[in-house]
Write an enzyme that holds these catalytic residues in place. Structure first.
Site, PDB file in Angstrom:
ATOM      1  N   ASN A  25     -37.118  26.062  16.689  1.00 17.35           N
ATOM      2  CA  ASN A  25     -38.877  26.064  16.793  1.00 17.35           C
ATOM      3  C   ASN A  25     -39.562  25.890  15.539  1.00 17.35           C
ATOM      4  O   ASN A  25     -40.607  26.176  15.545  1.00 17.35           O
ATOM      5  CB  ASN A  25     -39.485  27.035  17.717  1.00 17.35           C
ATOM      6  CG  ASN A  25     -39.035  28.427  17.364  1.00 17.35           C
ATOM      7  OD1 ASN A  25     -38.405  28.599  16.448  1.00 17.35           O
ATOM      8  ND2 ASN A  25     -39.562  29.194  17.887  1.00 17.35           N
ATOM      9  N   CYS A  26     -38.690  25.939  14.247  1.00 16.02           N
ATOM     10  CA  CYS A  26     -39.306  25.980  13.091  1.00 16.02           C
ATOM     11  C   CYS A  26     -39.851  24.513  12.746  1.00 16.02           C
ATOM     12  O   CYS A  26     -39.129  23.656  12.813  1.00 16.02           O
ATOM     13  CB  CYS A  26     -38.265  26.352  12.246  1.00 16.02           C
ATOM     14  SG  CYS A  26     -38.694  26.217  10.360  1.00 16.02           S
TER      15      CYS A  26
END
Length: 109
Positions: A9-10
């Site tokens: 999710n970065c």
């Protein structure tokens, strides 16, 4: 084969993945949270690029550490807190790159 280590999710991971995918570069993604890296793997990163490049001093995890913890970053502390590792870590047969920039990634195209 290129391996990309990070957290799915970065935003920086997403940019790096998009860059490689749109250019047809194959890679394997390893999510630190789902597949924790080994002590040996982390040490190999440090051996090549050093602690200064590996530790993400902008991360919430790092900022929440005490001054003493910040001065004593270790393998075990980093393995327990994988968000300390700057992302992405791109591993090729010859090198290890930390972080993402289009200029840096051009050599993989």
């Amino acid at each position: 084969m290129i391996k990309m280590y990070g957290i799915k999710n970065c935003d920086t991971i997403k940019k790096a993945q998009k860059f490689l995918i749109t250019r047809g570069v194959e890679f394997e993604f390893i999510d630190f949270r789902q597949t924790p890296i080994s002590k040996k793997t982390l040490q190999s990163f440090i051996d090549v690029v050093g602690w200064d490049k590996i530790i993400n001093k902008r991360s919430t995890t790092y900022r929440n550490f005490s001054d003493e913890e910040k001065q004593n970053i270790s393998l075990s502390l980093t393995l327990k807190n994988p968000t300390l590792i700057k992302r992405p870590v791109l591993v090729t047969a010859d090198d290890i790159e930390v972080g993402f920039s289009e200029k840096l990634y051009q050599r993989f195209v």
